[in-house]
Write an enzyme that holds these catalytic residues in place. Structure first.
Site, PDB file in Angstrom:
ATOM      1  N   GLY A  39       0.828  -1.089   0.109  1.00  0.00           N
ATOM      2  CA  GLY A  39       0.162   0.276  -0.077  1.00  0.00           C
ATOM      3  C   GLY A  39       0.602   1.282   0.174  1.00  0.00           C
ATOM      4  CG  ASP A  94      -2.440   9.695 -10.671  1.00  0.00           C
ATOM      5  OD1 ASP A  94      -3.021  10.361 -10.584  1.00  0.00           O
ATOM      6  OD2 ASP A  94      -1.402   9.797  -9.789  1.00  0.00           O
ATOM      7  CE  LYS A 127      -0.214  13.117  -8.940  1.00  0.00           C
ATOM      8  NZ  LYS A 127       0.451  11.757  -8.145  1.00  0.00           N
TER       9      LYS A 127
END
Lengths: 409, 409
Positions: free
Chosen positions: A228, A268, A272
């Site tokens: 994670g 992603d 940005k």
């Protein structure tokens, strides 16, 4: 300008999206009451919205959603419940999607002239673009953690940025790291930014530093997801807890189908990069950015299931990455997955970089940004730190909310 | 809040101190006209002041010092001339010190109610504290590169910071590096800062990284001064130019008596540490900070001339520093001259730090700041880059001026 005896500013806020970041933001707002009171500021929440429901007080002019209720919302969202479950008290007006978006515009129109309003977008949806644009037109402020509206068409972007001081979006790049605020300061003081290179994905930063040590790409991608790594909070836990969480995450990957390709596609990071490039004045769209995906098209979600990708696809990529790592190493360099913006390029992908730079030395999931400019020409300005996590991201949003209050009186 | 059809904001500025940084600021203001116009902002200079003279236009309400005159001031100050030499045109009102300080307060009182005023302190004097305090009381804004007023008594500090949003002082720490802005963002969003460690002197950063390589302290201190390391602009020059500048600086050291003890005493770093500690809420004064001087008291300016210090004093310090470097190295560490602020300490001096950290890896004259907080707990937030130089410092001042304009309408 207010008089010397400062009166308390009551800034109404309306929050769109109260999952992870939005929920954390509500908690921060409640726990910062005394800090903000010292600065003569009271943040008055007059609306909370999730994908289904908008809740507002019975009178947005005089009543706010009180702290007890905000914490109740946090509890409900932590359990994965919808706002709809909190709508039966009779204490609030309830509007369901799609009516809710129109209602937000009505509230903005009502409050703008008297007290101003800051609308906060912590959703991950591109559906908010229209509302945010209208809200800006109504002289309200907008603070965003949501990248989508800022990475859509140039037309929408320019509408949103029509009054640049009324829009803040620190947490769209590097979570709460002071990237956008610092770049805006450089630009407003006339510094000329020549080049930005940044590792802006915790997952890909971790992956690239681990393959550097000779670990197979497939193994590293699996542990990145399992660890994670995009949620640095976990790193705080005891080894036993991490083990349990890992097992749970493996379970999640299987059950809820977390797809590692979301990160590996680079899209992603590309959003940005687009946000940074537009800040520097580039009139480009997402399609203009050269994006290197870390898996080939034939392993994409439309042709390969997650399970099949993890088991059969991913290991096929090990050799290619290993060869590139070795080639870079023989040049005394390392590989990093970065966004690279300079006068000629706006690219996202693997770059061979010198070991002996902040980016080259990066380990783990930190984000690093190197900005070269007229003022920072010998050595870049470097900003480094945790670039993900609800706590940090929400803190970035709240700092933006605090900053825009200077525009209200 | 202004209406959607934004009108141009005319922000009057008054500049105290037009040596290096102030002069560069005037150039930046002129060269940023088009950038600021896009943001509907016009910076209207209504006063310039050096240690002897204040020049203001004949009517501060309607007239400004125009760009041609501002550039004339830059030329004059570059040549080392006083503003007094520009006072004979009949185009300006001229006030001499000490009358000038009272006149600045008069102007603030006149302009505050109608248009607001930002007073900028780029001097290095503690004499401005009284004026700045009055200016704040009159509802004007203050932007400072000058550390002195912020590092004097707590009483003065609290008067200055009575309306914290009206005071900006990015360039008092790390020049234009976004240190203060980033810390303020963290504090306003409720992040808890546990620890700040920073190398905040270009000269001492250079000295500590050079002695690490085994060079004698005395030799390194001499070359730091000769290289003009506190002025990174020089690093841009060709080797021949650097040689000539070095010779010139050696000449300067001899003639104008630049005293390396100004840096070595640590007092400049201590002022920066005090400003950071006060930002974190510490109610302390300069005397409360434990400051390690890199020369003993008996080699101080009151007992030893600069020439004698360089020739006789400095070499006596080599052995001690060398031993400390070796001891640190045997622990796998390096020595850095840092400010260290945590829950217990506010200290300035040499610390033994792990090699494998942003501070430990620091080479040359860059500043580095590591901030540990609730949000940045595993790894610190790191801000690194050039922390000196007129260009960068003035850019930091101008970014502050731009930021405070949100308070004006």
């Amino acid at each position: 300008m207010t008089s010397r005896e400062q009166t308390m500013k009551n800034i109404p806020l309306l929050l769109i999206g109260c999952g992870g970041v939005g929920r954390q933001l509500l908690q921060h707002i409640v726990s910062c009451r005394s800090i903000h009171a010292k600065q003569k500021l009271h943040l008055r929440v007059v609306g909370i919205c999730d994908s289904k429901t908008l809740l507002v007080p019975l009178d947005v002019f005089t009543v706010e959603l009180d702290d007890a209720f905000l914490l109740e919302v946090c509890q409900a969202k932590l359990k994965g419940s919808s706002l709809l479950t909190l709508s039966n008290s009779g204490q609030h007006k309830v509007f369901l999607n799609p009516e809710s978006m129109g209602k937000i515009i009505d509230i903005a129109a009502l409050l703008a002239r008297s007290t101003g309003l800051t609308v906060i977008d912590c959703s991950a949806s591109s559906d908010t673009t229209g509302v945010l644009t209208r809200v800006v037109e109504l002289d309200c402020c907008v603070v965003m953690a949501n990248k989508k509206p800022l990475s859509s068409s140039m037309e929408d972007y320019e509408k949103l940025l029509a009054c640049p001081r009324r829009i803040r979006h620190e947490s769209t790049v590097g979570a709460g790291l002071p990237v956008i605020a610092s770049l805006n300061r450089m630009l407003s003081s006339g510094d000329l930014v020549h080049r930005i290179v940044g590792s802006l994905s915790g997952t890909l930063g971790f992956v690239m530093s681990e393959v550097e040590d000779g670990k197979p790409f497939s193994q590293v991608v699996r542990s990145a997801k399992n660890l994670g790594y995009t949620e640095p909070g976990l790193v705080n836990c005891s080894p036993a807890a991490v083990y349990l969480i890992n097992r749970f995450l493996v379970f999640l990957v299987e059950q809820v189908q977390l797809d590692p390709r979301d990160d590996l596609s680079g899209m992603d990071v590309a959003r940005k990069a687009l946000i940074l490039a537009r800040l520097l004045g580039r009139r480009i769209v997402l399609n203009n950015i050269k994006v290197e995906s870390l898996y080939p098209e034939e392993m994409g979600p439309s042709t390969m299931s997650i399970a099949s990708f993890l088991e059969n696809g991913l290991p096929l990529l090990d050799k290619g990455i290993q060869e590139r790592v070795e080639k870079a190493s023989s040049n005394g360099n390392v590989l990093r997955y970065v966004c690279l913006i300079d006068d000629l390029r706006c690219e996202v992908g693997i770059q061979e970089l010198p070991k002996n730079t902040p980016l080259g030395r990066l380990r783990g999931s930190d984000n690093v940004l190197e900005i070269s400019s007229r003022c920072y020409n010998q050595q870049p300005l470097v900003i480094q730190g945790a670039g993900a996590g609800n706590d940090t991201t929400a803190a970035g949003v709240l700092a933006d909310v605090f900053d825009v209050q200077d525009l209200f009186h």
